[in-house]
Design a protein around this motif. Structure first.
Motif, PDB file in Angstrom:
ATOM      1  N   TYR A  21      70.326 -46.032  -1.377  1.00 40.12           N
ATOM      2  CA  TYR A  21      71.340 -45.613  -0.408  1.00 40.12           C
ATOM      3  C   TYR A  21      72.460 -46.638  -0.360  1.00 40.12           C
ATOM      4  O   TYR A  21      72.354 -47.736  -0.902  1.00 40.12           O
ATOM      5  CB  TYR A  21      70.722 -45.435   0.980  1.00 40.12           C
ATOM      6  N   ARG A  22      73.542 -46.266   0.283  1.00 42.27           N
ATOM      7  CA  ARG A  22      74.655 -47.175   0.521  1.00 42.27           C
ATOM      8  C   ARG A  22      74.948 -47.228   2.016  1.00 42.27           C
ATOM      9  O   ARG A  22      74.775 -46.233   2.722  1.00 42.27           O
ATOM     10  CB  ARG A  22      75.918 -46.720  -0.226  1.00 42.27           C
ATOM     11  N   VAL A  23      75.391 -48.379   2.472  1.00 45.28           N
ATOM     12  CA  VAL A  23      75.887 -48.512   3.836  1.00 45.28           C
ATOM     13  C   VAL A  23      77.368 -48.154   3.822  1.00 45.28           C
ATOM     14  O   VAL A  23      78.125 -48.657   2.997  1.00 45.28           O
ATOM     15  CB  VAL A  23      75.673 -49.939   4.372  1.00 45.28           C
ATOM     16  N   VAL A  24      77.765 -47.261   4.717  1.00 43.44           N
ATOM     17  CA  VAL A  24      79.151 -46.802   4.811  1.00 43.44           C
ATOM     18  C   VAL A  24      79.731 -47.282   6.141  1.00 43.44           C
ATOM     19  O   VAL A  24      79.154 -47.012   7.202  1.00 43.44           O
ATOM     20  CB  VAL A  24      79.248 -45.264   4.723  1.00 43.44           C
ATOM     21  N   ILE A  25      80.842 -47.994   6.098  1.00 38.79           N
ATOM     22  CA  ILE A  25      81.474 -48.519   7.306  1.00 38.79           C
ATOM     23  C   ILE A  25      82.871 -47.918   7.425  1.00 38.79           C
ATOM     24  O   ILE A  25      83.722 -48.150   6.563  1.00 38.79           O
ATOM     25  CB  ILE A  25      81.541 -50.054   7.272  1.00 38.79           C
ATOM     26  N   GLU A  26      83.082 -47.124   8.464  1.00 39.55           N
ATOM     27  CA  GLU A  26      84.367 -46.472   8.694  1.00 39.55           C
ATOM     28  C   GLU A  26      85.104 -47.161   9.841  1.00 39.55           C
ATOM     29  O   GLU A  26      84.636 -47.185  10.971  1.00 39.55           O
ATOM     30  CB  GLU A  26      84.175 -44.988   9.031  1.00 39.55           C
ATOM     31  N   GLY A  27      86.258 -47.720   9.531  1.00 38.87           N
ATOM     32  CA  GLY A  27      87.088 -48.348  10.544  1.00 38.87           C
ATOM     33  C   GLY A  27      88.350 -47.544  10.777  1.00 38.87           C
ATOM     34  O   GLY A  27      89.042 -47.180   9.820  1.00 38.87           O
ATOM     35  N   LYS A  28      88.638 -47.259  12.047  1.00 36.36           N
ATOM     36  CA  LYS A  28      89.838 -46.496  12.397  1.00 36.36           C
ATOM     37  C   LYS A  28      90.622 -47.259  13.460  1.00 36.36           C
ATOM     38  O   LYS A  28      90.344 -47.143  14.650  1.00 36.36           O
ATOM     39  CB  LYS A  28      89.468 -45.108  12.933  1.00 36.36           C
ATOM     40  N   PRO A  29      91.598 -48.071  13.044  1.00 34.33           N
ATOM     41  CA  PRO A  29      92.417 -48.766  14.049  1.00 34.33           C
ATOM     42  C   PRO A  29      93.305 -47.778  14.793  1.00 34.33           C
ATOM     43  O   PRO A  29      93.690 -46.737  14.248  1.00 34.33           O
ATOM     44  CB  PRO A  29      93.250 -49.739  13.211  1.00 34.33           C
ATOM     45  N   GLY A  30      93.609 -48.093  16.038  1.00 35.20           N
ATOM     46  CA  GLY A  30      94.513 -47.249  16.807  1.00 35.20           C
ATOM     47  C   GLY A  30      95.919 -47.304  16.236  1.00 35.20           C
ATOM     48  O   GLY A  30      96.250 -48.165  15.407  1.00 35.20           O
ATOM     49  N   VAL A  31      96.770 -46.403  16.695  1.00 34.81           N
ATOM     50  CA  VAL A  31      98.134 -46.333  16.150  1.00 34.81           C
ATOM     51  C   VAL A  31      99.057 -47.366  16.773  1.00 34.81           C
ATOM     52  O   VAL A  31     100.145 -47.631  16.250  1.00 34.81           O
ATOM     53  CB  VAL A  31      98.727 -44.916  16.360  1.00 34.81           C
ATOM     54  N   SER A  32      98.647 -47.985  17.885  1.00 38.02           N
ATOM     55  CA  SER A  32      99.515 -48.964  18.537  1.00 38.02           C
ATOM     56  C   SER A  32      99.602 -50.237  17.705  1.00 38.02           C
ATOM     57  O   SER A  32      98.662 -50.614  16.993  1.00 38.02           O
ATOM     58  CB  SER A  32      98.979 -49.295  19.934  1.00 38.02           C
ATOM     59  N   ALA A  33     100.741 -50.908  17.770  1.00 37.56           N
ATOM     60  CA  ALA A  33     100.985 -52.115  16.986  1.00 37.56           C
ATOM     61  C   ALA A  33      99.942 -53.184  17.303  1.00 37.56           C
ATOM     62  O   ALA A  33      99.603 -53.406  18.462  1.00 37.56           O
ATOM     63  CB  ALA A  33     102.386 -52.641  17.268  1.00 37.56           C
ATOM     64  N   GLY A  34      99.467 -53.848  16.254  1.00 39.13           N
ATOM     65  CA  GLY A  34      98.498 -54.918  16.437  1.00 39.13           C
ATOM     66  C   GLY A  34      97.052 -54.478  16.454  1.00 39.13           C
ATOM     67  O   GLY A  34      96.148 -55.318  16.470  1.00 39.13           O
ATOM     68  N   SER A  35      96.793 -53.182  16.435  1.00 40.53           N
ATOM     69  CA  SER A  35      95.416 -52.696  16.433  1.00 40.53           C
ATOM     70  C   SER A  35      94.786 -52.931  15.068  1.00 40.53           C
ATOM     71  O   SER A  35      95.433 -52.740  14.031  1.00 40.53           O
ATOM     72  CB  SER A  35      95.357 -51.205  16.773  1.00 40.53           C
ATOM     73  N   SER A  36      93.515 -53.345  15.072  1.00 45.82           N
ATOM     74  CA  SER A  36      92.808 -53.575  13.815  1.00 45.82           C
ATOM     75  C   SER A  36      91.307 -53.508  14.053  1.00 45.82           C
ATOM     76  O   SER A  36      90.827 -53.650  15.179  1.00 45.82           O
ATOM     77  CB  SER A  36      93.182 -54.935  13.225  1.00 45.82           C
ATOM     78  N   VAL A  37      90.585 -53.282  12.966  1.00 47.06           N
ATOM     79  CA  VAL A  37      89.127 -53.323  12.974  1.00 47.06           C
ATOM     80  C   VAL A  37      88.712 -54.313  11.903  1.00 47.06           C
ATOM     81  O   VAL A  37      89.125 -54.191  10.747  1.00 47.06           O
ATOM     82  CB  VAL A  37      88.520 -51.932  12.690  1.00 47.06           C
ATOM     83  N   ALA A  38      87.915 -55.317  12.269  1.00 44.67           N
ATOM     84  CA  ALA A  38      87.560 -56.386  11.335  1.00 44.67           C
ATOM     85  C   ALA A  38      86.052 -56.613  11.328  1.00 44.67           C
ATOM     86  O   ALA A  38      85.373 -56.412  12.338  1.00 44.67           O
ATOM     87  CB  ALA A  38      88.282 -57.678  11.712  1.00 44.67           C
ATOM     88  N   ILE A  39      85.538 -57.037  10.163  1.00 46.62           N
ATOM     89  CA  ILE A  39      84.121 -57.365  10.011  1.00 46.62           C
ATOM     90  C   ILE A  39      84.025 -58.795   9.498  1.00 46.62           C
ATOM     91  O   ILE A  39      84.599 -59.143   8.463  1.00 46.62           O
ATOM     92  CB  ILE A  39      83.426 -56.396   9.033  1.00 46.62           C
ATOM     93  N   PHE A  40      83.286 -59.614  10.223  1.00 48.40           N
ATOM     94  CA  PHE A  40      83.134 -61.031   9.894  1.00 48.40           C
ATOM     95  C   PHE A  40      81.905 -61.274   9.015  1.00 48.40           C
ATOM     96  O   PHE A  40      81.939 -62.085   8.098  1.00 48.40           O
ATOM     97  CB  PHE A  40      83.012 -61.835  11.187  1.00 48.40           C
ATOM     98  N   GLU A  41      80.831 -60.550   9.288  1.00 50.51           N
ATOM     99  CA  GLU A  41      79.599 -60.772   8.526  1.00 50.51           C
ATOM    100  C   GLU A  41      78.706 -59.544   8.597  1.00 50.51           C
ATOM    101  O   GLU A  41      78.637 -58.852   9.623  1.00 50.51           O
ATOM    102  CB  GLU A  41      78.841 -61.988   9.062  1.00 50.51           C
ATOM    103  N   ILE A  42      78.034 -59.254   7.484  1.00 51.71           N
ATOM    104  CA  ILE A  42      77.005 -58.222   7.425  1.00 51.71           C
ATOM    105  C   ILE A  42      75.707 -58.917   7.041  1.00 51.71           C
ATOM    106  O   ILE A  42      75.649 -59.611   6.017  1.00 51.71           O
ATOM    107  CB  ILE A  42      77.357 -57.126   6.395  1.00 51.71           C
ATOM    108  N   HIS A  43      74.701 -58.764   7.866  1.00 48.13           N
ATOM    109  CA  HIS A  43      73.464 -59.523   7.712  1.00 48.13           C
ATOM    110  C   HIS A  43      72.303 -58.534   7.691  1.00 48.13           C
ATOM    111  O   HIS A  43      72.021 -57.874   8.689  1.00 48.13           O
ATOM    112  CB  HIS A  43      73.350 -60.491   8.906  1.00 48.13           C
TER     113      HIS A  43
END
Length: 682
Positions: free
Chosen positions: A131-153
């Motif tokens: 199998y694969r791990v699937v990570i879906e990130g959806k930042p908002g439309v407002s300026a400065g919005s982001s989705v970040a991942i620091f570590e997968i353990h």
């Protein structure tokens, strides 16, 4: 979440459990994780050691980044811990993708933004297929919005388990209190207290443990809570841990489970009679084993309360879990599905009260333009009481369910329909009958919503200290006061109804009931002559369209309004792109085709820009929602297309609801509705 300065107490040492493939700290590369080319790319920030997908500058539009792990093969249970941050607005979802299946299995999701990194944990059940791990990130439309991942353990074992040897503390967190809190102990040096005992894992001063001390307690009953990650799959088995406790008269140590609604249930409490008074030091670790039954998402809470600053200290270490119960005599987790029934094959485990003059009858009504069929398929069976076919002037109908064990919380859901003019609270009520006291009944629900001939879903949460049975009661006082009451699709699950409301959508990746939107379905604007409309209640034109949705009777569905269209014009609804599969796939949905001018509804498979017809139906069918079942197969990426074509008049509304797409083959053949004008009861 543990305050940052508490996390720094845990030395960064070699992990006690070796990290499994799929783990990544993004220090120099992405460890085999790749961005899906069909979506926005995740960006590796080498200076910050994380990957992120960020809102675009310029015109505001929604974007999605899909990060795919390399293929993983892990036949043992493992735990995935994600260190992430949602800045501004956005959402993050983790799914599991198995080769050969068109749909990803949802594991976890969040829309909560934060100003710091957050740890989330999710159990990966043992799997025999890669199998694969699937990570879906959806930042908002407002300026400065982001989705970040620091570590997968990813590590072997259960997410509840922890020896506190790693800086992330397995996702365990301290519920902050101004005076007493859980701290990380060990590691060779202490900032607050110097007499911390040896840890249990290594039995030395360099190993780590969690402890709480009363030294700063100021008020009576100061409480400190150490909270595990929220479980993401049903967990039943033996929870084990080690603890030390001093000043037995100065503190109280308990372990609870806490569900998503914040409701507590005690699992264990320290037995003061067997403990020694260790004065100022803690010297002996005591092992505890307690049975845990968490059939729904829950946390384990280690709670200590102090009476004064002289309340002593409690330490915890080496929390573990086994899927086998601690005691072989422990009863297995109760399966509430024995109290569920759709009445398609009989009464299941429900029984009539033989002492009553009247009873519930299992009937099947041919769906047509005058009469609704059952809720399950539109053409199946349901229970009926107070039919006009019975001429008795007054009676009570009682339907009694199977015995449910005590000391548990249950959610009862069912569908009812009042057919006739009986709209009183006597029409239908639900009672809880204690097994040992058959004369003692507690009312847990009574009819309050006027069904208008619709199938209405209702629910009731209840709890009983003793084994009990659910009893459905309908009362007819006189012939002139009674219509008929229909009952169908009873389901019983563990936990509060509010807590389990979204589990169906989570357990079925391809499910859409349109209650919260369109679930990724989009309209084909290039070839459409009208619109699929998201609607609640009845459609604008009389004598066509449904009066309510299929999901709850009071929710949302999609329909095509025929009024602004011309005869022969059509509208098309497209699913999101679906992956190829080795085997058959099953599409199930409910359709509503009522109106003298009803046109045509077709299902197409779109692949490589070409459409292939899978299913089609024309003309008026019924005033009821009917179920369609379509089995198909595709060896390449494809889409499912719902196409509605307007008929000869404005009474040509067509509606769909409750779409389910899942790996096939379909479990049963489609029940084809026979359209007619009779109201035969079989």
């Amino acid at each position: 979440m543990l305050p940052f300065y508490l996390l720094t107490f845990a030395a960064t040492i070699q992990a006690h459990n070796q990290l499994l493939p799929g783990s990544c700290n993004f220090e120099s590369d992405t460890c085999g994780y790749t961005s899906d080319a069909d979506f926005t790319s995740w960006t590796l920030h080498k200076d910050g050691r994380f990957v992120a997908v960020e809102a675009e500058t310029g015109p505001q539009r929604e974007i999605t980044g899909v990060l795919l792990s390399p293929a993983l093969e892990q036949d043992e249970w493992s735990c995935l811990r994600l260190v992430y941050q949602i800045s501004g607005s956005g959402s993050l979802e983790v799914l599991q993708r198995t080769e050969g299946k068109s749909f990803d299995k949802p594991l976890w999701n969040s829309q909560a933004s934060s100003d710091s990194w957050i740890i989330s944990s999710m159990d990966l059940q043992n799997s025999t297929e890669p199998y694969r791990v699937v990570i879906e990130g959806k930042p908002g439309v407002s300026a400065g919005s982001s989705v970040a991942i620091f570590e997968i353990h990813i590590s072997s074992g259960y997410c509840l388990e922890c020896d506190f040897e790693e800086s992330h503390l397995c996702g365990y967190s301290n519920q902050w209190n101004a005076n007493v809190n859980w701290y990380v102990g060990g590691g060779g040096g202490q900032l607050l207290h110097n007499n911390i005992p040896n840890d249990h894992t290594y039995n030395n001063k360099t190993g780590h443990l969690m402890y709480v001390d009363s030294i700063y307690a100021k008020t009576f009953k100061e409480v400190a809570k150490l909270v595990s990650p929220m479980t993401t799959v049903p967990m039943s088995g033996c929870l084990s841990f080690q603890y030390q406790r001093s000043e037995r008269r100065g503190n109280q140590f308990s372990v609870y489970t806490r569900d998503q609604l914040g409701q507590y249930q005690e699992l264990w409490r320290a037995d003061t009679e067997i403990l020694s008074d260790w004065s100022e030091t803690l010297e002996e670790w005591i092992a505890v084993q307690v049975d845990l039954k968490a059939p729904y998402s829950a946390q384990v809470v280690f709670e200590v309360s102090f009476n004064s600053p002289r309340g002593g200290r409690v330490a915890v270490d080496d929390i573990s879990f086994s899927p086998e119960f601690c005691n072989t005599e422990t009863e297995p987790t109760f399966d509430p599905s024995i109290a569920s029934c759709d009445f398609e094959s009989g009464f299941c485990r429900y029984a009539q009260d033989q002492g009553m003059l009247s009873s519930w009858r299992r009937v099947s009504v041919k769906p047509n333009i005058f009469r609704n069929g059952d809720h399950t398929t539109g053409a199946g069976y349901f229970l009926l009481a107070h039919s006009r076919l019975s001429a008795r002037s007054g009676y009570v109908s009682r339907l009694i369910g199977p015995t449910l064990p005590g000391n548990m919380k249950y959610c009862l859901r069912f569908y009812y329909s009042l057919r006739g003019f009986n709209q009183t609270d006597q029409a239908l009520a639900v009672y809880l009958q204690q097994q040992q006291q058959s004369s003692s009944q507690e009312k847990i629900w009574t009819q309050g919503e006027r069904s208008r001939g619709l199938w209405i879903m209702t629910e009731a949460t209840f709890q009983t200290s003793q084994p009990a049975k659910v009893v459905f009661v309908s009362t007819c006082r006189s012939f002139w006061d009674c219509g008929s009451v229909a009952l169908d699709d009873i389901s019983v699950s563990l936990g509060d109804c509010e807590m389990t409301a979204g589990l169906l959508a989570l357990s079925l990746p391809g499910h859409c009931d349109f209650e919260a939107g369109l679930c990724g379905y989009t309209q084909d604007k290039q070839s459409d002559d009208g619109d699929w409309e998201w609607r609640r209640g009845s459609t604008p034109t009389s004598y066509t369209g449904p009066r309510g949705d299929h999901t709850t009777g009071l929710g949302y569905y999609l329909h095509v309004e025929a009024t602004p269209m011309l005869s022969g014009q059509s509208v098309r609804l497209l699913s999101r792109p679906l992956r190829a599969s080795r085997g058959p796939q099953c599409l199930r949905f409910y359709y509503h085709m009522y109106g003298s001018g009803t046109g045509q509804l077709g299902i197409h498979l779109r692949k490589d820009g070409k459409d292939a017809l899978l299913w089609q139906l024309s003309g008026e069918q019924s005033i009821a929602w009917l179920r369609a079942t379509v089995e198909y197969q595709s060896d390449g990426q494809h889409q499912i297309v719902f196409e509605a074509t307007r008929g000869s008049s404005v009474r040509s509304d067509i509606a769909i609801d409750d779409i389910i797409l899942e790996g096939g083959p379909c479990p049963e053949m489609e029940i084809k509705a026979t359209v007619g004008t009779s109201n035969d009861i079989e």
